[in-house]
Design an enzyme around this catalytic site. Sequence first.
Site, PDB file in Angstrom:
ATOM      1  N   LYS A   1       0.846  -1.194   0.000  1.00 25.33           N
ATOM      2  CA  LYS A   1       0.000   0.000   0.000  1.00 25.33           C
ATOM      3  C   LYS A   1       0.885   1.249   0.000  1.00 25.33           C
ATOM      4  CE  LYS A   1      -3.906   2.011   2.603  1.00 25.33           C
ATOM      5  NZ  LYS A   1      -4.769   1.867   3.799  1.00 25.33           N
TER       6      LYS A   1
ATOM      7  N   SER B   1      -9.792   1.972   2.987  1.00 24.44           N
ATOM      8  CA  SER B   1      -8.890   2.699   2.124  1.00 24.44           C
ATOM      9  C   SER B   1      -7.886   1.830   1.374  1.00 24.44           C
ATOM     10  CB  SER B   1      -8.127   3.751   2.932  1.00 24.44           C
ATOM     11  OG  SER B   1      -7.239   3.125   3.840  1.00 24.44           O
TER      12      SER B   1
ATOM     13  N   SER C   1     -10.008  -0.309   7.179  1.00 27.46           N
ATOM     14  CA  SER C   1      -9.403  -0.147   5.851  1.00 27.46           C
ATOM     15  C   SER C   1      -8.712  -1.382   5.285  1.00 27.46           C
ATOM     16  CB  SER C   1      -8.401   1.002   5.870  1.00 27.46           C
ATOM     17  OG  SER C   1      -9.069   2.231   5.835  1.00 27.46           O
TER      18      SER C   1
END
Lengths: 95, 495
Positions: free
Chosen positions: B74, B150, B174
């Site tokens: 990420k 997210s 997330s």
Amino acid sequence: MPEQTIDVKYVANLARLDLTEGEEARFSSQLGNILEYVRKLESLDVGDAEPMAHASPVYDVMRDDRRRPGAGAEKALANAPDRSADQFRVTRVVE
Amino acid sequence: MSRSAAKLTIAELQRDLRAKRRSPREAVADVLQAIDSRDGTVRGYLSTDAETALAEAEKADVSLPLGGIPVAIKDLINVAGHPCGCASKFLDGAYTSTYDASVIARLRDAGAIPLGRTNMDEFAMGSSTENSGVQVTRNPWDTGRIPGGSSGGSAAVVANDTAVAALGSDTGGSIRQPAALCGCVGLKPSYGRVSRYGLVAFASSLDQIGPMTKTSEDAALLLGAIAGADPLDSTCLDEAVPDYTRSLTGDLAGLRVGLPAEYFGEGIDAEVRSLVEAAIGELESLGAGVVEVSLPHTEYAVATYYIIATAEASANLARFDGVRYGRRAAEPADILDHYRRSRSAGFGDEVKRRIILGTYVLSSGYHDAYYVRAQKVRSLIREDFSRAFEQADVLVSPTSPTPAFEIGENVDDPLQMYLADIFTIAANLAGICGASTPCGFAAGGGEAGLPVGLQVLGPAFAEGAVLRVTDAYEKATGWHQRRPGTASADGGGAS
């Protein structure tokens, strides 16, 4: 909780943000809704609950006081938007 | 050569590599090839560095725990020599990491190869990845829908078989929510289980890094590699790291599963509800006993979270001032103009909203009414879980009240978007762990339908118990093995 609505322009200035007029209007209404929603905490009896700042037991973590290598100036400056020799060049802060 | 390595799990690829049925270089080349052919429409990746990954594969030692396994990262975790942009215009194209985050250093020690940065909501603020300042990521099951957020990029690339596994981060859901909406496994470790050194901070009392994988066995392998105390993060606790794969017994005999009454109330999509109820039946047939429990302060969790998370974010994001890194406005008149214009041009709407809200709840005159009160409610929420875990070993619920919604559906209503996190948020407030695993498909999107996730929550540092449940459930049902059809994801032209 305070009844007063959020003065978005004033708070944005505290946070060092410039807002366009469109953003100001949009955020005022959206944040107003969110503050209205969080107002539900007001009705809850929290009794003598302690404010919880950490999700786990907090204790001091100590390490030996020994010299360790740091990043060094070149790495620290590698992403500088502006630099002068071994320093960050910044916008003037004194008159 | 058999299947592309990109389609394999960590465990399968590990066996192939150790038996020399394929080389780490071939595995990395397969993943790069899969990205080329299948990420064009989904767009889960922000960038890849093929040359570096292939060079690292040449040197990989397959005898190490994750030797030769490529892992997608990420875009808020620092990988030395690679960009790290938090999907924000403030950093994108303007920042290259000069050091490895501790999780990356540990992955490298275990022999893994970081491969590709995945898209996300800007600074991890969002539940749909629509707040990315860089690009839109699409759900591989229906490219008209959001992948969740997210960590939407990480979930999408794992589900789309363009990654073997990925790292995400979870502040209010997330990892778990995008895993649920994309049909993969996501684990949020307990607060203090995994070092955050080198993770760009959003809300420091809530953030955790965790694995996003195709199976719970893979989550166990990845967590085992990244967990444990770190001298560079004093909030990372000095608790022994067990071999999590030893928890994966395949049966649930004697396990007490708690159903929080408040997590099965109104507002849950009917298909989500019936799939989760069927999953609970499956857990019973695996030997678990089911008890109803209560988390009485559930209805206050979202409000509490958005006060605490935004307060912490407003402080954490003060560092983005355009002095040491990131974008700086041209020719500022003075230092305030420099700060204001640099930040205003760099941050997107959601980030600005949260900074303003966080600044407000911390400001003089409002601090006690909002922030301190929220901290007290947070104590009550934690006590709810402590009591529930006296009656049950794990708690089970839907991960998300609905399947993936359509792109654009909720962008103008931030409050509605926040309510998408209603079942995941409390775990972060309480500091406990939780995972999501696929439990079936709801109608919608293409013929295959839309994935639905089952959430399993455990007490702090009980990741083994959580993974025991999700692993046994996966082995019994096989939902996690379904993959999206490639037809809609094969567009290829969008990048």
